[in-house]
Motif scaffolding. Sequence first.
Motif, PDB file in Angstrom:
ATOM      1  N   UNK A  19       0.806  -1.232   0.000  1.00 49.54           N
ATOM      2  CA  UNK A  19       0.000   0.000   0.000  1.00 49.54           C
ATOM      3  C   UNK A  19       0.833   1.274   0.000  1.00 49.54           C
ATOM      4  N   UNK A  20       2.069   1.201   0.520  1.00 48.68           N
ATOM      5  CA  UNK A  20       2.931   2.381   0.497  1.00 48.68           C
ATOM      6  C   UNK A  20       3.335   2.759  -0.924  1.00 48.68           C
ATOM      7  N   UNK A  21       3.301   1.774  -1.822  1.00 58.06           N
ATOM      8  CA  UNK A  21       3.713   2.009  -3.203  1.00 58.06           C
ATOM      9  C   UNK A  21       2.539   2.056  -4.168  1.00 58.06           C
ATOM     10  N   UNK A  22       1.469   1.376  -3.808  1.00 53.06           N
ATOM     11  CA  UNK A  22       0.312   1.286  -4.697  1.00 53.06           C
ATOM     12  C   UNK A  22      -0.956   1.295  -3.846  1.00 53.06           C
ATOM     13  N   UNK A  23      -1.804   2.315  -3.978  1.00 53.27           N
ATOM     14  CA  UNK A  23      -3.032   2.382  -3.171  1.00 53.27           C
ATOM     15  C   UNK A  23      -3.916   1.156  -3.313  1.00 53.27           C
TER      16      UNK A  23
END
Length: 318
Positions: free
Chosen positions: A167-171
Motif C-alpha cells: 500500500x505504500x507504493x500502490x493504493x
Amino acid sequence: MATITFPVPATTTSRFAVATDGIPPDLPGLLREAAAGPFHAHIAGRLGSPQLRLTREGSATLRWDPGEIRAAVPEDRPAAHAFRDASEFAVITAYAPITDQPRSAQVARAAAYAIARATGGVPADLVTGHVLAPPNAERTRFVLADRWLGDALPPFRANGRCTAADPDLDPEGVNGCACVRLRTRGLRRFGLPELQITDVACPHDLAALNVLRTAARRLLTDHWSWLATGPAGRDRTIPAALDLTQRDFNDFWGTTRRVPLTPPSPFQLTLAPLTARLLTVAPPADFDGTINDWLWGDTLPMGMYDILKSPADPPQAA
C-alpha cells in the motif's frame, strides 16, 4: 444500543505440559522441592486438589496431540520441535472457579515452569497451543502479554504466496488480499469468548493483531470488574460497540511507561457473536469502508502499526 450476551462458566480449566524424556515417578515430590519464589505457597496449598493436579503421561497414552503445539515466534521453533519429539510429559491441570482467575492459571503455569527447570524439559500451554520460552518464570502481577493470549502473527505474506501490492507504493494494495485471519486462544480460561478478525490484507497484519490485543485487555478488565460485583446470573451482556484507549493498550503490555500512541485515541470497534464462544471484531458500525480501509487509514493510533513485542520489563527467572 446493540448488545451481546454470552454465557459465563462457573469454572474454567487451564492445562500446561512439560515435555522431557525422563519424568520422575514422584511428580508432586519433585514440584514441592523445585517450586520457589512468590508462588511456592500457592503451589503447596493447591497441590493434589482439582486446582492443581499433576499427571505423568507417555506418548502412547496421550489424549491430546503434541504435534499441535507450535512456536509463537521463530526463535521458539527448536523448543517446539523438542516438545513434539518427547516421549514423556508432565501435565499440569488447574480446574478452578472463574473468580479464582487469573491466580489459578498463574499458579499452574508457575508449577509447569518449576517442573521444566527441574527436569530440563520444555513447557507448553495446552490452551494457546504454544511452547513457553525462557525466562520460564511467572510474574506475580498478571500481564496479558505474557503468553496468555495465543497472539501470534501468521507466516509473512502467506509464506510468500501472496503477491498483493504494498500500500505504500500502490493504493490498490490496501485491499490487495484477504489472507490474514487472527484469533485469540486463551480468553476462554478467564470466562470470556475468544476474539477473531478476518479478511485482513497481509500489510495490515500487525495492526489487526494489536487491535485484538487491546480489545482483549479491555474486555478482561471489564469482565473482572463485573465478576467482582458477585453477579447472580451466569450470562453477561455487553455493548457491541467497544471504545478503546491508550490505557487499554498499555495494560495489555503491563507497562506503566507510556507506549506512544498518536491521536486519535480513543478509538472504537464493533463486536458481533459468531458463536457463543467466539466474537468477531470489525470497524465501527458507521465506518464507510472495508476492514482494510479501517486498519490502514487514520482511524487507528500509529502505535498499532509498529509494536510487536512487549515494552514491559520481562519477568526474572526464579
